[in-house]
Design a protein around this motif. Structure first.
Motif, PDB file in Angstrom:
ATOM      1  N   GLY A 252       0.387  -1.274  -0.006  1.00  0.00           N
ATOM      2  CA  GLY A 252      -0.124   0.308   0.038  1.00  0.00           C
ATOM      3  C   GLY A 252       1.239   1.146   0.331  1.00  0.00           C
ATOM      4  O   GLY A 252       0.626   2.903  -0.584  1.00  0.00           O
ATOM      5  N   SER A 253       2.021   1.591  -0.106  1.00  0.00           N
ATOM      6  CA  SER A 253       3.005   2.609   0.338  1.00  0.00           C
ATOM      7  C   SER A 253       4.297   2.280  -0.177  1.00  0.00           C
ATOM      8  O   SER A 253       4.763   0.864  -0.405  1.00  0.00           O
ATOM      9  CB  SER A 253       3.369   3.084   1.298  1.00  0.00           C
ATOM     10  N   SER A 254       4.984   3.349  -0.586  1.00  0.00           N
ATOM     11  CA  SER A 254       6.416   2.622  -1.207  1.00  0.00           C
ATOM     12  C   SER A 254       6.996   4.392  -1.092  1.00  0.00           C
ATOM     13  O   SER A 254       6.757   5.324   0.306  1.00  0.00           O
ATOM     14  CB  SER A 254       6.050   2.577  -2.551  1.00  0.00           C
ATOM     15  N   GLY A 255       8.369   4.317  -0.918  1.00  0.00           N
ATOM     16  CA  GLY A 255       9.243   5.294  -0.558  1.00  0.00           C
ATOM     17  C   GLY A 255      10.564   4.934  -1.280  1.00  0.00           C
ATOM     18  O   GLY A 255      10.815   4.564  -1.875  1.00  0.00           O
ATOM     19  N   SER A 256      11.137   5.561  -0.552  1.00  0.00           N
ATOM     20  CA  SER A 256      13.216   6.283  -1.460  1.00  0.00           C
ATOM     21  C   SER A 256      13.176   7.120   0.145  1.00  0.00           C
ATOM     22  O   SER A 256      13.175   7.900   0.166  1.00  0.00           O
ATOM     23  CB  SER A 256      12.794   7.244  -2.948  1.00  0.00           C
ATOM     24  N   ILE A 257      14.978   6.859  -0.022  1.00  0.00           N
ATOM     25  CA  ILE A 257      15.807   7.482   0.731  1.00  0.00           C
ATOM     26  C   ILE A 257      17.213   7.391   0.041  1.00  0.00           C
ATOM     27  O   ILE A 257      17.116   7.177  -0.275  1.00  0.00           O
ATOM     28  CB  ILE A 257      16.055   6.493   2.458  1.00  0.00           C
ATOM     29  N   THR A 258      17.561   9.076  -0.082  1.00  0.00           N
ATOM     30  CA  THR A 258      18.090  10.188  -0.336  1.00  0.00           C
ATOM     31  C   THR A 258      19.524  10.663   1.209  1.00  0.00           C
ATOM     32  O   THR A 258      18.659  10.604   1.695  1.00  0.00           O
ATOM     33  CB  THR A 258      17.752  11.069  -1.118  1.00  0.00           C
ATOM     34  N   VAL A 259      20.799   9.943   0.629  1.00  0.00           N
ATOM     35  CA  VAL A 259      21.452  10.701   1.865  1.00  0.00           C
ATOM     36  C   VAL A 259      22.445  11.375   1.377  1.00  0.00           C
ATOM     37  O   VAL A 259      22.673  11.052   0.466  1.00  0.00           O
ATOM     38  CB  VAL A 259      22.134   9.490   2.568  1.00  0.00           C
TER      39      VAL A 259
ATOM     40  N   THR B 289      11.579   9.583   2.009  1.00  0.00           N
ATOM     41  CA  THR B 289       9.747  10.162   1.413  1.00  0.00           C
ATOM     42  C   THR B 289       8.951   8.713   1.233  1.00  0.00           C
ATOM     43  O   THR B 289       9.689   7.678   0.738  1.00  0.00           O
ATOM     44  CB  THR B 289       9.879  10.652  -0.725  1.00  0.00           C
ATOM     45  N   VAL B 290       8.416   8.935   1.867  1.00  0.00           N
ATOM     46  CA  VAL B 290       6.939   7.597   1.747  1.00  0.00           C
ATOM     47  C   VAL B 290       5.521   7.902   1.210  1.00  0.00           C
ATOM     48  O   VAL B 290       5.377   8.779   1.341  1.00  0.00           O
ATOM     49  CB  VAL B 290       6.574   7.317   3.015  1.00  0.00           C
ATOM     50  N   THR B 291       5.228   6.983  -0.273  1.00  0.00           N
ATOM     51  CA  THR B 291       3.982   7.432  -0.817  1.00  0.00           C
ATOM     52  C   THR B 291       2.919   6.695  -0.391  1.00  0.00           C
ATOM     53  O   THR B 291       3.106   5.147  -0.533  1.00  0.00           O
ATOM     54  CB  THR B 291       4.519   7.389  -2.039  1.00  0.00           C
ATOM     55  N   VAL B 292       1.727   7.379   0.299  1.00  0.00           N
ATOM     56  CA  VAL B 292       0.632   6.148   0.402  1.00  0.00           C
ATOM     57  C   VAL B 292      -0.508   6.808  -1.072  1.00  0.00           C
ATOM     58  O   VAL B 292      -0.064   8.218  -0.199  1.00  0.00           O
ATOM     59  CB  VAL B 292       0.335   6.379   2.125  1.00  0.00           C
ATOM     60  N   ALA B 293      -1.115   6.368  -1.306  1.00  0.00           N
ATOM     61  CA  ALA B 293      -1.749   6.144  -2.321  1.00  0.00           C
ATOM     62  C   ALA B 293      -1.624   7.909  -3.493  1.00  0.00           C
ATOM     63  O   ALA B 293      -2.614   9.177  -3.023  1.00  0.00           O
ATOM     64  CB  ALA B 293      -3.529   6.429  -1.173  1.00  0.00           C
ATOM     65  N   GLY B 294      -0.822   7.989  -2.859  1.00  0.00           N
ATOM     66  CA  GLY B 294      -0.282   8.819  -4.340  1.00  0.00           C
ATOM     67  C   GLY B 294       0.558  10.267  -3.503  1.00  0.00           C
ATOM     68  O   GLY B 294       0.338  11.167  -4.221  1.00  0.00           O
ATOM     69  N   LYS B 295      -0.090  10.604  -2.708  1.00  0.00           N
ATOM     70  CA  LYS B 295       0.500  11.272  -1.688  1.00  0.00           C
ATOM     71  C   LYS B 295       1.810  10.962  -1.201  1.00  0.00           C
ATOM     72  O   LYS B 295       2.030  10.163   0.134  1.00  0.00           O
ATOM     73  CB  LYS B 295      -0.676  11.836  -0.355  1.00  0.00           C
TER      74      LYS B 295
END
Length: 157
Positions: free
Chosen positions: A104-111, A128-134
């Motif tokens: 139900g969610s996805s994300g990315s981490i940049t350092v 950044t965590v994206t849930v339902a497009g937000k």
């Protein structure tokens, strides 16, 4: 004949040189002493793989993501995000995102690059965590503690 008389003593010496004397005690037992066994000191503590696993577990994602998104993430998604966060901080190239994806969610981490602060390695992060497009974004600085875990030193905005 004269040459032969000079060579005979040398031949006799050569013949005797090939002989060896072992003395009279031919069947005497041989005294052997076992050499002390020297072993390497036993390694104590966790293996490097166990240390990484412990540090990864201790680098929980709760402090790295927007608190508003936490209730929307499953336990597996939190674990995936936590793993991505740890590996981004530990091994990530500055500016190269590390991504994860759940049901139900996805994300990315940049350092960012490593910075030395009070004898600790620190890095800026953007999670950044994206849930339902937000998208839910959290920025801050994390530092690697002496025990290998990462902790949030500051959160921006």
């Amino acid at each position: 004949m004269h040459k032969l008389s000079r060579a005979l003593p040398l031949l006799g010496l050569l013949a005797l040189a090939g002989c060896s004397s072992t003395g009279t005690a031919v069947n005497q037992p041989v005294n052997t002493v076992a050499a002390p066994v020297v072993s390497a000191p036993a390694l104590t503590g966790p293996s490097p793989a166990q240390q990484v696993a412990a540090a990864q577990t201790a680098t929980m994602v709760d402090a790295y993501v927007d608190p508003a998104v936490l209730p929307m993430m499953s336990a597996k998604e939190r674990a995936d995000a936590s793993s991505a966060q740890f590996y981004a901080l530990q091994f990530g190239r500055p500016g190269a995102p590390r991504t994860w994806s759940g049901s139900g969610s996805s994300g990315s981490i940049t350092v960012g690059p490593y910075v030395r602060v009070n004898n600790l390695d620190c890095r800026d992060f953007t999670n950044t965590v994206t849930v339902a497009g937000k998208p839910y974004v959290r920025k801050g600085t994390a530092c690697r503690e002496v025990n290998g875990t990462w902790s949030v030193a500051s959160v921006a905005g």
